[in-house]
Motif scaffolding. Structure first.
Motif, PDB file in Angstrom:
ATOM      1  N   MET A 146      57.632  44.996  20.223  1.00 25.50           N
ATOM      2  CA  MET A 146      56.528  44.630  20.942  1.00 25.50           C
ATOM      3  C   MET A 146      57.016  43.656  22.177  1.00 25.50           C
ATOM      4  SD  MET A 146      55.005  41.432  18.787  1.00 25.50           S
ATOM      5  CE  MET A 146      55.750  39.787  18.945  1.00 25.50           C
ATOM      6  N   LYS A 147      56.382  43.544  23.126  1.00 27.95           N
ATOM      7  CA  LYS A 147      56.437  42.893  24.245  1.00 27.95           C
ATOM      8  C   LYS A 147      55.597  41.547  24.330  1.00 27.95           C
ATOM      9  CE  LYS A 147      58.363  46.301  26.999  1.00 27.95           C
ATOM     10  NZ  LYS A 147      58.624  46.994  28.283  1.00 27.95           N
ATOM     11  N   VAL A 148      56.230  40.444  24.723  1.00 25.46           N
ATOM     12  CA  VAL A 148      55.379  39.078  24.656  1.00 25.46           C
ATOM     13  C   VAL A 148      55.748  38.411  26.083  1.00 25.46           C
ATOM     14  CG1 VAL A 148      55.061  36.889  23.931  1.00 25.46           C
ATOM     15  CG2 VAL A 148      55.374  38.708  22.311  1.00 25.46           C
ATOM     16  N   GLN A 149      54.884  38.076  26.905  1.00 22.60           N
ATOM     17  CA  GLN A 149      55.271  37.519  28.066  1.00 22.60           C
ATOM     18  C   GLN A 149      55.096  35.915  28.006  1.00 22.60           C
ATOM     19  OE1 GLN A 149      52.391  37.661  31.450  1.00 22.60           O
ATOM     20  NE2 GLN A 149      53.703  39.179  32.305  1.00 22.60           N
ATOM     21  N   VAL A 150      56.004  35.091  28.258  1.00 23.81           N
ATOM     22  CA  VAL A 150      55.973  33.678  28.192  1.00 23.81           C
ATOM     23  C   VAL A 150      55.986  33.163  29.627  1.00 23.81           C
ATOM     24  CG1 VAL A 150      57.190  31.664  26.978  1.00 23.81           C
ATOM     25  CG2 VAL A 150      57.410  34.073  26.261  1.00 23.81           C
ATOM     26  N   LYS A 151      54.937  32.229  29.907  1.00 26.03           N
ATOM     27  CA  LYS A 151      54.807  31.305  31.126  1.00 26.03           C
ATOM     28  C   LYS A 151      55.076  29.844  30.478  1.00 26.03           C
ATOM     29  CE  LYS A 151      51.023  34.087  32.896  1.00 26.03           C
ATOM     30  NZ  LYS A 151      49.534  34.083  33.485  1.00 26.03           N
ATOM     31  N   LEU A 183      49.402  27.944  24.338  1.00 30.10           N
ATOM     32  CA  LEU A 183      47.934  28.890  24.548  1.00 30.10           C
ATOM     33  C   LEU A 183      48.760  30.288  24.254  1.00 30.10           C
ATOM     34  CD1 LEU A 183      46.673  27.437  27.912  1.00 30.10           C
ATOM     35  CD2 LEU A 183      45.705  26.926  25.390  1.00 30.10           C
ATOM     36  N   VAL A 184      47.909  31.092  23.712  1.00 30.74           N
ATOM     37  CA  VAL A 184      48.068  32.428  23.596  1.00 30.74           C
ATOM     38  C   VAL A 184      46.851  33.280  24.111  1.00 30.74           C
ATOM     39  CG1 VAL A 184      48.464  34.602  21.901  1.00 30.74           C
ATOM     40  CG2 VAL A 184      49.290  32.143  21.367  1.00 30.74           C
ATOM     41  N   ASN A 185      47.121  33.831  25.171  1.00 25.66           N
ATOM     42  CA  ASN A 185      45.894  34.498  25.826  1.00 25.66           C
ATOM     43  C   ASN A 185      44.802  33.671  26.229  1.00 25.66           C
ATOM     44  OD1 ASN A 185      47.288  36.948  25.379  1.00 25.66           O
ATOM     45  ND2 ASN A 185      46.328  37.200  23.336  1.00 25.66           N
ATOM     46  N   GLY A 186      45.216  32.479  26.665  1.00 25.41           N
ATOM     47  CA  GLY A 186      44.346  31.447  26.674  1.00 25.41           C
ATOM     48  C   GLY A 186      43.737  30.748  26.063  1.00 25.41           C
ATOM     49  N   ILE A 187      44.057  30.710  24.786  1.00 24.84           N
ATOM     50  CA  ILE A 187      43.314  30.273  23.484  1.00 24.84           C
ATOM     51  C   ILE A 187      44.492  29.269  22.905  1.00 24.84           C
ATOM     52  CG2 ILE A 187      42.236  30.404  21.365  1.00 24.84           C
ATOM     53  CD1 ILE A 187      41.425  33.273  22.473  1.00 24.84           C
ATOM     54  N   THR A 232      52.544  26.480  16.588  1.00 32.42           N
ATOM     55  CA  THR A 232      53.537  27.102  16.394  1.00 32.42           C
ATOM     56  C   THR A 232      53.701  28.235  15.363  1.00 32.42           C
ATOM     57  OG1 THR A 232      54.443  25.362  15.383  1.00 32.42           O
ATOM     58  CG2 THR A 232      54.655  25.280  17.715  1.00 32.42           C
ATOM     59  N   ASP A 233      52.765  27.875  14.537  1.00 35.40           N
ATOM     60  CA  ASP A 233      52.560  28.933  13.076  1.00 35.40           C
ATOM     61  C   ASP A 233      51.962  30.364  13.703  1.00 35.40           C
ATOM     62  OD1 ASP A 233      54.146  27.143  11.647  1.00 35.40           O
ATOM     63  OD2 ASP A 233      52.095  26.157  10.869  1.00 35.40           O
ATOM     64  N   ASN A 234      51.181  30.251  14.670  1.00 35.23           N
ATOM     65  CA  ASN A 234      50.327  31.425  15.074  1.00 35.23           C
ATOM     66  C   ASN A 234      51.297  32.725  15.435  1.00 35.23           C
ATOM     67  OD1 ASN A 234      48.260  29.109  15.892  1.00 35.23           O
ATOM     68  ND2 ASN A 234      47.366  31.276  15.815  1.00 35.23           N
ATOM     69  N   LYS A 235      50.799  33.664  14.729  1.00 40.60           N
ATOM     70  CA  LYS A 235      51.564  35.002  15.063  1.00 40.60           C
ATOM     71  C   LYS A 235      51.314  35.619  16.483  1.00 40.60           C
ATOM     72  CE  LYS A 235      53.244  35.853  10.575  1.00 40.60           C
ATOM     73  NZ  LYS A 235      54.263  35.388  10.254  1.00 40.60           N
ATOM     74  N   ALA A 274      51.782  30.716  26.632  1.00 38.80           N
ATOM     75  CA  ALA A 274      51.985  29.699  27.809  1.00 38.80           C
ATOM     76  C   ALA A 274      52.103  28.403  27.199  1.00 38.80           C
ATOM     77  CB  ALA A 274      50.707  29.316  28.546  1.00 38.80           C
ATOM     78  N   LEU A 275      53.383  27.645  27.462  1.00 40.20           N
ATOM     79  CA  LEU A 275      54.074  26.622  26.974  1.00 40.20           C
ATOM     80  C   LEU A 275      53.836  25.441  27.739  1.00 40.20           C
ATOM     81  CD1 LEU A 275      56.998  28.205  25.066  1.00 40.20           C
ATOM     82  CD2 LEU A 275      54.861  27.557  23.943  1.00 40.20           C
ATOM     83  N   VAL A 276      53.381  24.281  27.442  1.00 38.37           N
ATOM     84  CA  VAL A 276      53.078  23.134  28.398  1.00 38.37           C
ATOM     85  C   VAL A 276      54.018  21.923  27.529  1.00 38.37           C
ATOM     86  CG1 VAL A 276      51.561  21.673  29.555  1.00 38.37           C
ATOM     87  CG2 VAL A 276      51.066  23.785  28.998  1.00 38.37           C
TER      88      VAL A 276
END
Length: 76
Positions: A1-6, A47-51, A55-58, A66-68
């Motif tokens: 699977m591919k994940v994009q990280v901002k 945020l995952v897809n803006g939500i 850190t436990d979320n899959k 997105a990491l701030v």
């Protein structure tokens, strides 16, 4: 699977602001943090897809994470 990280603000220091990772299956956000050498304590918001997420979320295929960083005011 591919994940994009901002990455935002100080997380960009020494790293690209936008990165793509490939993982064998759904993984928790904490795995991505380890791969980026980031501590969970450094995260102000994920945020995952803006939500908003913890850190436990899959993460799933084609998610955008997105990491701030945590805001820490400078003391003079």
């Amino acid at each position: 699977m591919k994940v994009q990280v901002k990455l935002f603000a100080t997380f960009r220091n020494g790293r690209q602001g936008l990165q793509e990772f490939e993982y064998p299956q759904d993984i928790p956000i904490s795995t991505v943090l380890k791969d980026l050498s980031l501590s969970e304590n450094d995260i102000g918001m994920a945020l995952v897809n803006g939500i908003r997420a913890t850190t436990d979320n899959k993460l799933h295929d084609h998610d955008v994470l997105a990491l701030v960083p945590e805001y820490r005011p400078r003391h003079h």
